[in-house]
Design an enzyme around this catalytic site. Sequence first.
Site, mmCIF file in Angstrom:
data_model
loop_
_atom_site.group_PDB
_atom_site.id
_atom_site.type_symbol
_atom_site.label_atom_id
_atom_site.label_comp_id
_atom_site.label_asym_id
_atom_site.label_seq_id
_atom_site.Cartn_x
_atom_site.Cartn_y
_atom_site.Cartn_z
ATOM 1 N N CYS A 91 0.816 -1.226 0.000
ATOM 2 C CA CYS A 91 0.000 0.000 0.000
ATOM 3 C C CYS A 91 0.850 1.276 0.000
ATOM 4 O O CYS A 91 0.323 2.357 -0.221
ATOM 5 C CB CYS A 91 -0.952 0.007 1.184
ATOM 6 S SG CYS A 91 -1.921 -1.491 1.311
ATOM 7 N N HIS A 99 -3.050 6.982 2.848
ATOM 8 C CA HIS A 99 -3.499 5.717 2.249
ATOM 9 C C HIS A 99 -4.887 5.407 2.806
ATOM 10 O O HIS A 99 -5.126 5.510 4.012
ATOM 11 C CB HIS A 99 -2.510 4.598 2.579
ATOM 12 C CG HIS A 99 -3.056 3.247 2.271
ATOM 13 N ND1 HIS A 99 -3.632 2.935 1.057
ATOM 14 C CD2 HIS A 99 -3.154 2.118 3.026
ATOM 15 C CE1 HIS A 99 -4.038 1.685 1.074
ATOM 16 N NE2 HIS A 99 -3.757 1.172 2.264
ATOM 17 N N ASN A 142 -10.158 -0.075 0.378
ATOM 18 C CA ASN A 142 -8.697 -0.001 0.346
ATOM 19 C C ASN A 142 -8.203 -0.580 -0.980
ATOM 20 O O ASN A 142 -8.301 -1.773 -1.210
ATOM 21 C CB ASN A 142 -8.150 -0.795 1.540
ATOM 22 C CG ASN A 142 -6.634 -0.838 1.581
ATOM 23 O OD1 ASN A 142 -5.964 -0.455 0.638
ATOM 24 N ND2 ASN A 142 -6.106 -1.339 2.682
HETATM 25 N N1 ACO Z 1 -18.326 -8.523 9.902
HETATM 26 C C1 ACO Z 1 -18.755 -8.848 11.121
HETATM 27 N N2 ACO Z 1 -17.932 -9.229 12.113
HETATM 28 C C2 ACO Z 1 -16.614 -9.269 11.842
HETATM 29 C C3 ACO Z 1 -16.091 -8.914 10.597
HETATM 30 C C4 ACO Z 1 -17.011 -8.534 9.599
HETATM 31 N N3 ACO Z 1 -16.612 -8.180 8.365
HETATM 32 N N4 ACO Z 1 -14.755 -9.048 10.632
HETATM 33 C C5 ACO Z 1 -14.433 -9.444 11.864
HETATM 34 N N5 ACO Z 1 -15.562 -9.592 12.607
HETATM 35 C C6 ACO Z 1 -15.702 -10.017 13.987
HETATM 36 C C7 ACO Z 1 -14.557 -10.890 14.447
HETATM 37 O O1 ACO Z 1 -14.784 -12.229 14.063
HETATM 38 C C8 ACO Z 1 -14.622 -10.698 15.920
HETATM 39 O O2 ACO Z 1 -15.631 -11.511 16.429
HETATM 40 P P1 ACO Z 1 -15.484 -12.257 17.859
HETATM 41 O O3 ACO Z 1 -15.346 -11.129 18.858
HETATM 42 O O4 ACO Z 1 -16.737 -13.021 17.958
HETATM 43 O O5 ACO Z 1 -14.232 -13.068 17.731
HETATM 44 C C9 ACO Z 1 -15.072 -9.254 16.093
HETATM 45 O O6 ACO Z 1 -15.641 -8.861 14.819
HETATM 46 C C10 ACO Z 1 -13.943 -8.298 16.409
HETATM 47 O O7 ACO Z 1 -12.864 -8.603 15.548
HETATM 48 P P2 ACO Z 1 -11.563 -7.749 15.566
HETATM 49 O O8 ACO Z 1 -10.600 -8.269 14.536
HETATM 50 O O9 ACO Z 1 -11.094 -7.598 16.983
HETATM 51 O O10 ACO Z 1 -12.165 -6.376 15.058
HETATM 52 P P3 ACO Z 1 -11.473 -4.981 15.070
HETATM 53 O O11 ACO Z 1 -12.255 -4.047 15.875
HETATM 54 O O12 ACO Z 1 -10.002 -5.072 15.291
HETATM 55 O O13 ACO Z 1 -11.687 -4.556 13.551
HETATM 56 C C11 ACO Z 1 -10.442 -4.442 11.527
HETATM 57 C C12 ACO Z 1 -11.122 -5.348 12.508
HETATM 58 C C13 ACO Z 1 -11.471 -3.511 10.918
HETATM 59 C C14 ACO Z 1 -9.797 -5.258 10.426
HETATM 60 C C15 ACO Z 1 -9.386 -3.641 12.304
HETATM 61 O O14 ACO Z 1 -8.512 -4.481 13.003
HETATM 62 C C16 ACO Z 1 -8.588 -2.764 11.421
HETATM 63 O O15 ACO Z 1 -9.070 -1.775 10.949
HETATM 64 N N6 ACO Z 1 -7.318 -3.097 11.233
HETATM 65 C C17 ACO Z 1 -6.473 -2.324 10.371
HETATM 66 C C18 ACO Z 1 -6.182 -3.134 9.249
HETATM 67 C C19 ACO Z 1 -6.539 -2.499 7.958
HETATM 68 O O16 ACO Z 1 -7.269 -1.552 7.781
HETATM 69 N N7 ACO Z 1 -5.952 -3.105 7.025
HETATM 70 C C20 ACO Z 1 -6.125 -2.697 5.712
HETATM 71 C C21 ACO Z 1 -5.087 -3.290 4.964
HETATM 72 S S1 ACO Z 1 -3.606 -2.762 5.546
HETATM 73 C C22 ACO Z 1 -3.029 -1.759 4.489
HETATM 74 O O17 ACO Z 1 -3.692 -1.180 3.689
HETATM 75 C C23 ACO Z 1 -1.640 -1.589 4.617
#
Ligand code: ACO
Length: 334
Positions: A113, A260, A290
């Site tokens: 990215c 980004h 993204n």
């Molecule tokens: N829909 C519904 N529930 C979901 C989803 C979804 N799409 N995805 C995950 N969950 C659930 C999980 O299973 C988990 O359930 P559980 O508590 O029963 O186990 C719960 O939601 C919480 O999961 P977390 O992974 O803790 O959720 P978090 O609040 O961390 O959000 C996310 C996840 C959005 C991916 C976050 O970690 C994030 O924004 N990370 C940054 C990563 C990112 O944006 N990457 C992009 C690519 S990186 C780049 O561009 C370089």
Amino acid sequence: MMSHVGIIGTGRYLPENIMTNDDLSNLVDTSDEWIRTRTGIRERRISVGMNTSDLAYEAGSIALKNAGLKPEEIDLIICATITPDYFMPSCACIVQARLGAVNAAAFDLTAACTGMIYGMVTAEQFIKSGMYKNVLVIGAETLSKVLDWKDRSTCVLFGDGAGAVVLSNTKKGGMILATNLEADGSKYDHLTCSAIPLINPCVNTEDISASRLKMLGQPKIRMLGQEVFKYAVRTITDNLKAVLSKVNLKNDDIAYIIPHQANQRIIEQASKFIKIPIQKFFINLDRYGNTSAASIGIALDELAKSDKLSTGDKVILVGFGGGMTSGAVLLEWS
Ligand code: ACO
């Protein structure tokens, strides 16, 4: 005498096909509400039939027209992508042929990215050294082909698209004032997409389990979401501070930041940490998700073609991504 490097043209191309959060909830156990509140994304473009080089060609030819250059005036094409059509040839070579950029050298660059930032800094060095005059940098991705469409924690985040810039040895357009590049390979496993496994006549495949063998060779994006989140917030802040300090500018001197486009919450946290109001961050991830290496180029093209920028405005492009990598480019608009 120090030569100047400026952006003299921008372009973007997004596939027509829109996939909404509701569409995704028919594929995996998710909801519009979860995706919107956790990421800010409402919809993304998913390519039907156009591969990465097709998107790259469209964005690149728009940027060339916008720059007022003929294809044969381009000296180098750099394509930043993690989703090329082939391992070989490069996406950049396919684009070179389709554009008719017969005088251009061409290669691909991998910085996930952060690809557009790494590509622009690379182009800047070729121009500053005097080797080349006009360089086309394209960030293009079809992430949809490497997503695990059964993994709700990743497949809801990404989209397809391409963004492009033309850089030249001029003060006009968006003149580069400062740049910064960083990498932390010790965190490489936070965000991965595997390639070809090492299997050859000298490797005993009986040592590899059947389930692992089935998975090997099917590249899929895997992510430690919370680790990436923390890395992103920290490196956006670090890179903004780094480019500002290199030219003795302060937060208030900045008109716009183009981060980004990964996640609204990442951008909001970074805005709080660096103490720059969220209104100064240009955000379009609600419409495109993204798009990895494409996102900054797409956003810059949207901002450049809006009526929001005035002469003298300082704009910072800041990226982070797999590798892990991060970087920033500070521009002065004219
Ligand atoms: N829909 C519904 N529930 C979901 C989803 C979804 N799409 N995805 C995950 N969950 C659930 C999980 O299973 C988990 O359930 P559980 O508590 O029963 O186990 C719960 O939601 C919480 O999961 P977390 O992974 O803790 O959720 P978090 O609040 O961390 O959000 C996310 C996840 C959005 C991916 C976050 O970690 C994030 O924004 N990370 C940054 C990563 C990112 O944006 N990457 C992009 C690519 S990186 C780049 O561009 C370089």
